[in-house]
Design a protein around this motif. Sequence first.
Motif, PDB file in Angstrom:
ATOM      1  N   THR A 173       0.717  -1.337  -0.071  1.00  0.00           N
ATOM      2  CA  THR A 173       0.113  -0.032  -0.008  1.00  0.00           C
ATOM      3  C   THR A 173       0.972   1.336  -0.055  1.00  0.00           C
ATOM      4  O   THR A 173       0.285   2.373  -0.097  1.00  0.00           O
ATOM      5  N   VAL A 174       2.072   1.107  -0.079  1.00  0.00           N
ATOM      6  CA  VAL A 174       2.891   2.232  -0.253  1.00  0.00           C
ATOM      7  C   VAL A 174       3.594   2.610  -1.611  1.00  0.00           C
ATOM      8  O   VAL A 174       3.533   1.672  -2.472  1.00  0.00           O
ATOM      9  N   PRO A 175       4.172   3.897  -1.636  1.00  0.00           N
ATOM     10  CA  PRO A 175       4.451   4.234  -3.105  1.00  0.00           C
ATOM     11  C   PRO A 175       5.500   3.115  -3.685  1.00  0.00           C
ATOM     12  O   PRO A 175       6.281   2.716  -2.792  1.00  0.00           O
ATOM     13  N   PHE A 176       5.572   2.890  -4.778  1.00  0.00           N
ATOM     14  CA  PHE A 176       6.453   1.960  -5.398  1.00  0.00           C
ATOM     15  C   PHE A 176       7.168   2.174  -6.811  1.00  0.00           C
ATOM     16  O   PHE A 176       6.239   2.875  -7.535  1.00  0.00           O
ATOM     17  N   LEU A 177       8.330   2.180  -6.588  1.00  0.00           N
ATOM     18  CA  LEU A 177       9.069   2.788  -8.006  1.00  0.00           C
ATOM     19  C   LEU A 177      10.162   1.872  -8.690  1.00  0.00           C
ATOM     20  O   LEU A 177      10.553   1.086  -7.747  1.00  0.00           O
ATOM     21  N   SER A 178       9.819   1.752  -9.908  1.00  0.00           N
ATOM     22  CA  SER A 178      10.686   0.651 -10.642  1.00  0.00           C
ATOM     23  C   SER A 178      11.628   1.323 -11.519  1.00  0.00           C
ATOM     24  O   SER A 178      11.181   2.266 -12.368  1.00  0.00           O
ATOM     25  N   ILE A 179      13.040   1.290 -11.257  1.00  0.00           N
ATOM     26  CA  ILE A 179      13.830   1.921 -12.233  1.00  0.00           C
ATOM     27  C   ILE A 179      14.687   0.845 -12.835  1.00  0.00           C
ATOM     28  O   ILE A 179      15.146  -0.308 -12.099  1.00  0.00           O
ATOM     29  N   HIS A 180      14.910   0.979 -14.016  1.00  0.00           N
ATOM     30  CA  HIS A 180      15.544  -0.208 -14.895  1.00  0.00           C
ATOM     31  C   HIS A 180      16.285   0.651 -16.010  1.00  0.00           C
ATOM     32  O   HIS A 180      15.946   1.130 -16.839  1.00  0.00           O
ATOM     33  N   GLY A 181      17.489  -0.572 -16.244  1.00  0.00           N
ATOM     34  CA  GLY A 181      18.259   0.173 -17.379  1.00  0.00           C
ATOM     35  C   GLY A 181      17.771  -0.367 -18.757  1.00  0.00           C
ATOM     36  O   GLY A 181      17.330  -1.874 -18.775  1.00  0.00           O
ATOM     37  N   THR A 182      17.684   0.260 -19.930  1.00  0.00           N
ATOM     38  CA  THR A 182      17.232  -0.129 -20.854  1.00  0.00           C
ATOM     39  C   THR A 182      17.947  -1.256 -21.664  1.00  0.00           C
ATOM     40  O   THR A 182      17.652  -2.083 -22.567  1.00  0.00           O
ATOM     41  N   GLU A 183      19.444  -1.330 -21.194  1.00  0.00           N
ATOM     42  CA  GLU A 183      20.380  -2.455 -21.829  1.00  0.00           C
ATOM     43  C   GLU A 183      20.562  -3.369 -20.875  1.00  0.00           C
ATOM     44  O   GLU A 183      21.386  -4.459 -21.074  1.00  0.00           O
ATOM     45  N   ASP A 184      19.550  -3.767 -19.912  1.00  0.00           N
ATOM     46  CA  ASP A 184      19.837  -4.692 -18.936  1.00  0.00           C
ATOM     47  C   ASP A 184      19.297  -6.290 -19.746  1.00  0.00           C
ATOM     48  O   ASP A 184      18.063  -6.232 -20.228  1.00  0.00           O
ATOM     49  N   VAL A 199       0.013  -2.678  -8.262  1.00  0.00           N
ATOM     50  CA  VAL A 199       0.362  -1.907  -6.999  1.00  0.00           C
ATOM     51  C   VAL A 199      -0.348  -0.544  -7.164  1.00  0.00           C
ATOM     52  O   VAL A 199      -0.622  -0.175  -8.248  1.00  0.00           O
ATOM     53  N   PRO A 200      -1.084  -0.059  -5.810  1.00  0.00           N
ATOM     54  CA  PRO A 200      -1.926   1.154  -6.221  1.00  0.00           C
ATOM     55  C   PRO A 200      -1.041   2.473  -6.497  1.00  0.00           C
ATOM     56  O   PRO A 200      -1.728   3.249  -7.155  1.00  0.00           O
ATOM     57  N   TYR A 201      -0.013   2.389  -6.298  1.00  0.00           N
ATOM     58  CA  TYR A 201       0.899   3.627  -6.771  1.00  0.00           C
ATOM     59  C   TYR A 201       2.221   3.075  -7.050  1.00  0.00           C
ATOM     60  O   TYR A 201       3.291   3.167  -6.220  1.00  0.00           O
ATOM     61  N   GLY A 202       2.303   3.000  -8.509  1.00  0.00           N
ATOM     62  CA  GLY A 202       3.427   2.335  -9.235  1.00  0.00           C
ATOM     63  C   GLY A 202       3.803   3.281 -10.143  1.00  0.00           C
ATOM     64  O   GLY A 202       3.158   3.733 -11.090  1.00  0.00           O
ATOM     65  N   ASP A 203       5.214   3.682 -10.231  1.00  0.00           N
ATOM     66  CA  ASP A 203       5.858   4.280 -11.195  1.00  0.00           C
ATOM     67  C   ASP A 203       7.052   3.404 -11.952  1.00  0.00           C
ATOM     68  O   ASP A 203       7.328   2.638 -11.205  1.00  0.00           O
ATOM     69  N   GLN A 204       7.309   3.934 -12.936  1.00  0.00           N
ATOM     70  CA  GLN A 204       8.640   3.036 -13.533  1.00  0.00           C
ATOM     71  C   GLN A 204       9.277   4.209 -14.529  1.00  0.00           C
ATOM     72  O   GLN A 204       8.759   5.173 -15.103  1.00  0.00           O
ATOM     73  N   VAL A 205      10.788   4.125 -14.136  1.00  0.00           N
ATOM     74  CA  VAL A 205      11.669   4.915 -14.869  1.00  0.00           C
ATOM     75  C   VAL A 205      12.700   3.927 -15.559  1.00  0.00           C
ATOM     76  O   VAL A 205      13.375   3.321 -14.992  1.00  0.00           O
ATOM     77  N   LEU A 206      12.771   4.365 -16.909  1.00  0.00           N
ATOM     78  CA  LEU A 206      13.835   3.576 -17.734  1.00  0.00           C
ATOM     79  C   LEU A 206      14.925   4.330 -17.875  1.00  0.00           C
ATOM     80  O   LEU A 206      15.001   5.352 -18.346  1.00  0.00           O
ATOM     81  N   ILE A 207      16.040   3.598 -17.708  1.00  0.00           N
ATOM     82  CA  ILE A 207      17.341   4.667 -17.753  1.00  0.00           C
ATOM     83  C   ILE A 207      18.069   4.204 -19.012  1.00  0.00           C
ATOM     84  O   ILE A 207      18.483   3.065 -19.172  1.00  0.00           O
ATOM     85  N   GLU A 208      18.188   5.200 -19.905  1.00  0.00           N
ATOM     86  CA  GLU A 208      18.855   4.935 -21.263  1.00  0.00           C
ATOM     87  C   GLU A 208      20.327   4.601 -21.078  1.00  0.00           C
ATOM     88  O   GLU A 208      21.106   5.201 -20.150  1.00  0.00           O
ATOM     89  N   ASP A 209      20.915   3.856 -21.942  1.00  0.00           N
ATOM     90  CA  ASP A 209      22.611   3.242 -21.932  1.00  0.00           C
ATOM     91  C   ASP A 209      22.964   2.770 -20.609  1.00  0.00           C
ATOM     92  O   ASP A 209      24.151   3.016 -20.243  1.00  0.00           O
ATOM     93  N   ALA A 210      22.095   2.040 -19.765  1.00  0.00           N
ATOM     94  CA  ALA A 210      22.334   1.374 -18.789  1.00  0.00           C
ATOM     95  C   ALA A 210      21.970   0.010 -18.642  1.00  0.00           C
ATOM     96  O   ALA A 210      20.977  -0.536 -19.188  1.00  0.00           O
ATOM     97  N   GLY A 211      22.905  -0.845 -17.990  1.00  0.00           N
ATOM     98  CA  GLY A 211      22.324  -2.338 -18.047  1.00  0.00           C
ATOM     99  C   GLY A 211      21.845  -2.636 -16.700  1.00  0.00           C
ATOM    100  O   GLY A 211      21.356  -1.775 -15.790  1.00  0.00           O
TER     101      GLY A 211
END
Length: 245
Positions: A173-184, A199-211
């Motif tokens: 029930t708490v805020p949830f963030l996914s961070i992920h490298g696009t080259e993983d 999840v009720p509060y879910g965000d995702q940020v993709l990181i370019e040029d990262a594995g």
Amino acid sequence: MDRTLFTPQLSTLSDTYRTIAYDLRARTDRYEGPYNLSALADDLAALLDTLNVESIVLAGVSTGGFMALDFVNRYPERVRGIILINSMAASHTETERNEYSNLAAQVRKNGPTDQLLDIGRVRMFGETTRETNPVLVEHWVNRWRTYPGEAIYYEMQSWIGREDFTDKLSNITVPFLSIHGTEDTVLAPERTESMLTQVPYGDQVLIEDAGHSAPIERPDPVNHAIREFLSDVSTCQIQSQFSVW
């Protein structure tokens, strides 16, 4: 990796927040197993008790992310927000389990050989990092050479057979963030998308040029994503979104 994986985050975010990084069992003299993710979650609870910390925003990379999900399931009252970096809720496939089990057995028997270290180079870092920042890659390869084979073996065994956590995500029930490298290439970004619908509060940020090691491959966008998330957690202003940086 060890706790120095988070050095760029600690040095940047400590201007505003109390920041803590610690080594899981595999990077200490207590690496012998067997142990599982729940044992690692209990380790964290004991650490927080020792430091007199009641609640945290918990960030974990890969294995640390698997443990973070177990921790929030076991100690929900101690988590104000959760950040998975290059990690996922789904279990590994049977093919992956067999592959990782074979690698774990090899490193237990022979230690971190040059062949296994070469596999680590490719899997732990994106193509861009390997081409543009070989000094960073070799720093970690040299670090891996110092790890006892038994330590690597038991760490891998702690998560190879883990269960799918997806059905339990709705309990978070708490805020949830996914961070992920696009080259993983270890965990492809698309394998994380199903988490955000659970999840009720879910965000995702993709990181370019990262594995798979995004926090040290591209620390600035990772730090920016974490800082924005922490600010939103503090003000309870969480909106679902998807970003590419």
